[in-house]
Design a protein around this motif. Structure first.
Motif, short mmCIF file in Angstrom:
data_model
loop_
_atom_site.label_atom_id
_atom_site.label_comp_id
_atom_site.label_asym_id
_atom_site.label_seq_id
_atom_site.Cartn_x
_atom_site.Cartn_y
_atom_site.Cartn_z
N VAL A 107 6.70 7.51 -5.15
CA VAL A 107 7.36 7.77 -3.86
C VAL A 107 8.63 8.59 -4.10
O VAL A 107 8.92 9.56 -3.40
CB VAL A 107 7.69 6.45 -3.13
N ARG A 108 9.38 8.22 -5.11
CA ARG A 108 10.67 8.87 -5.41
C ARG A 108 10.51 10.34 -5.79
O ARG A 108 11.38 11.15 -5.47
CB ARG A 108 11.34 8.11 -6.54
N ARG A 110 0.85 -1.20 0.00
CA ARG A 110 0.00 0.00 0.00
C ARG A 110 0.87 1.24 0.00
O ARG A 110 2.00 1.21 0.47
CB ARG A 110 -0.88 0.05 1.25
N LEU A 111 0.32 2.32 -0.51
CA LEU A 111 0.94 3.62 -0.38
C LEU A 111 0.39 4.29 0.87
O LEU A 111 -0.81 4.19 1.16
CB LEU A 111 0.64 4.49 -1.61
N GLN A 161 2.09 -3.07 -10.57
CA GLN A 161 2.21 -1.62 -10.53
C GLN A 161 3.16 -1.12 -9.44
O GLN A 161 3.28 0.09 -9.23
CB GLN A 161 0.83 -1.00 -10.31
N VAL A 162 3.84 -2.02 -8.74
CA VAL A 162 4.72 -1.63 -7.63
C VAL A 162 5.84 -0.72 -8.13
O VAL A 162 6.20 0.25 -7.45
CB VAL A 162 5.26 -2.87 -6.90
N ALA A 163 6.39 -0.97 -9.29
CA ALA A 163 7.47 -0.12 -9.81
C ALA A 163 6.97 1.31 -10.02
O ALA A 163 7.68 2.27 -9.70
CB ALA A 163 8.02 -0.69 -11.12
N ARG A 164 5.77 1.46 -10.52
CA ARG A 164 5.21 2.81 -10.70
C ARG A 164 4.94 3.49 -9.37
O ARG A 164 5.13 4.69 -9.23
CB ARG A 164 3.91 2.74 -11.52
N PHE A 211 1.53 8.48 -11.08
CA PHE A 211 0.74 7.25 -10.86
C PHE A 211 -0.76 7.57 -10.77
O PHE A 211 -1.40 7.33 -9.75
CB PHE A 211 1.24 6.59 -9.59
N PRO A 212 -1.35 8.10 -11.85
CA PRO A 212 -2.76 8.51 -11.80
C PRO A 212 -3.74 7.36 -11.67
O PRO A 212 -4.89 7.58 -11.29
CB PRO A 212 -2.95 9.26 -13.13
#
Length: 64
Positions: free
Chosen positions: A51-52, A3-4, A43-46, A21-22
């Motif tokens: 985050v970056r 999760r974000l 979608q974890v890479a996006r 990441f829309p």
């Protein structure tokens, strides 16, 4: 499940995370992120990219 999470005191509502990441991040009427559920595995890479780009380091990935 990944999760974000948003550190609300640190977030300044710049919206860069949503630009990257829309599919999972919307913005409320003040420009703050509204997160839409867990991050799908593909979608974890996006999510990491979102985050970056956060200029205040207010967004992070947890779990997974």
């Amino acid at each position: 499940m990944t999760r974000l999470r948003v550190d609300w005191p640190a977030c300044r509502g710049r919206g860069l995370c949503q630009e990257v990441f829309p599919e999972l991040i919307d913005l409320d009427e003040w420009g703050y992120p509204v997160l839409d559920g867990p991050v799908p595995d593909d979608q974890v890479a996006r999510a990491r990219d979102a985050v970056r780009v956060c200029p205040t380091l207010a967004l992070r990935l947890v779990g997974g």
